[in-house]
Write an enzyme that holds these catalytic residues in place. Sequence first.
Site, PDB file in Angstrom:
ATOM      1  N   ASP A  39       0.811  -1.213   0.000  1.00 50.13           N
ATOM      2  CA  ASP A  39       0.000   0.000   0.000  1.00 50.13           C
ATOM      3  C   ASP A  39       0.851   1.272   0.000  1.00 50.13           C
ATOM      4  OD1 ASP A  39       1.002  -0.333   2.481  1.00 50.13           O
ATOM      5  OD2 ASP A  39      -0.873  -0.032   3.575  1.00 50.13           O
ATOM      6  N   HIS A 243      24.428   3.274 -17.876  1.00 52.40           N
ATOM      7  CA  HIS A 243      23.318   3.631 -16.993  1.00 52.40           C
ATOM      8  C   HIS A 243      23.425   2.910 -15.643  1.00 52.40           C
ATOM      9  CE1 HIS A 243      20.519   5.362 -20.340  1.00 52.40           C
ATOM     10  NE2 HIS A 243      21.481   6.179 -19.981  1.00 52.40           N
ATOM     11  N   ASP A 260      26.424  11.208 -13.101  1.00 58.81           N
ATOM     12  CA  ASP A 260      25.442  11.706 -14.068  1.00 58.81           C
ATOM     13  C   ASP A 260      24.163  11.906 -13.282  1.00 58.81           C
ATOM     14  OD1 ASP A 260      23.509  12.073 -16.052  1.00 58.81           O
ATOM     15  OD2 ASP A 260      24.334  10.526 -17.378  1.00 58.81           O
ATOM     16  N   ASP A 271      20.395  17.717 -16.548  1.00 58.51           N
ATOM     17  CA  ASP A 271      21.082  16.446 -16.835  1.00 58.51           C
ATOM     18  C   ASP A 271      22.569  16.739 -17.004  1.00 58.51           C
ATOM     19  OD1 ASP A 271      21.805  13.938 -17.722  1.00 58.51           O
ATOM     20  OD2 ASP A 271      20.664  14.009 -19.583  1.00 58.51           O
ATOM     21  N   HIS A 350      27.464   5.838 -27.651  1.00 55.99           N
ATOM     22  CA  HIS A 350      26.169   6.526 -27.601  1.00 55.99           C
ATOM     23  C   HIS A 350      26.254   7.826 -28.386  1.00 55.99           C
ATOM     24  CE1 HIS A 350      27.754   9.414 -24.655  1.00 55.99           C
ATOM     25  NE2 HIS A 350      28.216   8.404 -23.950  1.00 55.99           N
ATOM     26  N   HIS A 354      20.699  14.571 -26.559  1.00 59.58           N
ATOM     27  CA  HIS A 354      19.266  14.342 -26.770  1.00 59.58           C
ATOM     28  C   HIS A 354      18.531  15.627 -26.421  1.00 59.58           C
ATOM     29  CE1 HIS A 354      19.166  13.962 -22.354  1.00 59.58           C
ATOM     30  NE2 HIS A 354      20.212  13.171 -22.469  1.00 59.58           N
ATOM     31  N   HIS A 361      14.911  12.688 -21.502  1.00 58.85           N
ATOM     32  CA  HIS A 361      15.057  12.430 -22.943  1.00 58.85           C
ATOM     33  C   HIS A 361      13.773  12.982 -23.555  1.00 58.85           C
ATOM     34  CE1 HIS A 361      17.852   8.853 -21.792  1.00 58.85           C
ATOM     35  NE2 HIS A 361      18.453  10.013 -21.717  1.00 58.85           N
ATOM     36  N   GLU A 384      26.971  15.512 -24.527  1.00 60.66           N
ATOM     37  CA  GLU A 384      27.525  14.566 -23.567  1.00 60.66           C
ATOM     38  C   GLU A 384      28.410  13.487 -24.182  1.00 60.66           C
ATOM     39  OE1 GLU A 384      24.608  11.778 -21.949  1.00 60.66           O
ATOM     40  OE2 GLU A 384      23.021  12.970 -22.840  1.00 60.66           O
ATOM     41  N   TYR A 388      34.752   5.262 -22.996  1.00 60.51           N
ATOM     42  CA  TYR A 388      34.642   4.203 -21.993  1.00 60.51           C
ATOM     43  C   TYR A 388      35.545   3.055 -22.436  1.00 60.51           C
ATOM     44  CZ  TYR A 388      30.485   7.089 -21.766  1.00 60.51           C
ATOM     45  OH  TYR A 388      29.639   8.174 -21.749  1.00 60.51           O
ATOM     46  N   ARG A 406      32.700  10.731 -19.020  1.00 58.74           N
ATOM     47  CA  ARG A 406      31.651  11.446 -19.758  1.00 58.74           C
ATOM     48  C   ARG A 406      31.569  12.857 -19.181  1.00 58.74           C
ATOM     49  NH1 ARG A 406      27.937   8.013 -19.528  1.00 58.74           N
ATOM     50  NH2 ARG A 406      26.570   8.650 -17.824  1.00 58.74           N
ATOM     51  N   GLU A 408      28.910  16.092 -19.507  1.00 56.24           N
ATOM     52  CA  GLU A 408      27.586  16.420 -20.054  1.00 56.24           C
ATOM     53  C   GLU A 408      27.103  17.776 -19.561  1.00 56.24           C
ATOM     54  OE1 GLU A 408      24.398  13.751 -18.823  1.00 56.24           O
ATOM     55  OE2 GLU A 408      23.206  14.383 -20.544  1.00 56.24           O
TER      56      GLU A 408
END
Length: 440
Positions: A39, A243, A260, A271, A350, A354, A361, A384, A388, A406, A408
């Site tokens: 609940d 991610h 990130d 972001d 990648h 975006h 996104h 970004e 890697y 990275r 960004e």
Amino acid sequence: MIHIPKAEYTRRRKALMAQMEPNSIAILPAAAVAIRNRDVEHVYRQDSDFQYLSGFPEPEAVIVLMPGRQHGEYVLFCRERNAERELWDGLRAGTEGAIRDFGADDAFPITDIDDILPGLIEGRDRVYSAMGSNAEFDRHVMEWINVIRSKAHLGAQPPNEFVALDHLLHDMRLYKSAAEVKVMREAARISCAAHVRAMQASRAGLHEFSLEAELDYEFRKGGAKMPAYGSIVAAGRNSCILHYQQNDAVLKDGDLVLIDAGCEIDCYASDITRTWPVNGKFSPEQKAIYEIVLASQEAAFKQIAPNKHWNQAHEATVQVITAGLVKLGLLQGDVDELIASEAYRAFYMHRAGHWLGMDVHDVGEYKVGGEWRVLEVGMALTVEPGIYISPDNQTVAKKWRGIGVRIEDDVVVTKQGCEILTGGVPKTVAEIEALMAAAR
Ligand code: GLY
Ligand code: MN
Ligand code: MN
């Protein structure tokens, strides 16, 4: 608190209705409450399309827009006031509040929707809705249509055309107004403070979640209800998982940590990614990779301006990253050929960014008529690039393995080029090392 003013919601509804076909109707549901366990509910987050058109923050509501309707073009179905429920769960606008505070021309209890909505749809030729994204609501729409069909012998006229609303609405959302940019600047400002705080707190021996706590502190203190997406705090080899969300590993001396994370203000996302050494000092290999990613991002910013197309920034990052990897000996061969064969994708898999807005996104087409979209003033996007180097990559010398970087930032296209919303957090090697040294 900086937020979208009420008048802007009115303007958006009018702009959408001006684009709808004559004698049509648009129907949008609020986001459902999501159960977390038994609940316990997830924190409620309004559906972005619904929020965009109403600013109405409650579940169990439906927006109906009927351009040209004499008795009011904007009807809101919502929960009624209920002293018992409000004692437990908080205040509700109710139908009076929907009109008084949220600009509805007319409002009805959501429990009456099955009785009232077929009558509003009847006689309209075309129905706009977010077809296919909410199976339960699609079914309701068809049930309301079938109520009208069942009365056809009495002269009732069901609509014949069903159109996806996304095309009109998502194109509107792609162009950010001055008020939207203001809110996005605020989300960016708070997220910058969060990254700075995490950088200052960084120490070997802490856990990834210790830095996540520093982020959350600044987000909350800035008035954000929640992060715009699950924060990624990825140390060492975890920085190579795009991610990564586990956020429970120990920060080790000599490793990088990639964060990130961005907060959400009035349903607008920020972001940001920064990558820094846990101990405050980049190793030569970490620095070499970092400088390539940073140079590629700077090259990308130069490709963001009106009349440049969407992919130009990405192409700039690919060029700089591929050339940089060749220079370091991580790729061998001719740069143009390595780009043509996409050899860089082993390290940079990648895209450079975006759209950014109410959804991290964000909505909006990237191609129009098969061609990359041309950038226009008010479009917001991320930049970004990253490199890697998988810990399992046997083709590179050991010293490179497990490095993930990275960087960004969030930008809005302006007349002259672009405004960087997230410039408030250090980015060069010297700036990061100075900030971290001062915090020790
Ligand atoms: N945080 C997800 C992304 O950068 O796209
Ligand atoms: Mn991100
Ligand atoms: Mn992003």
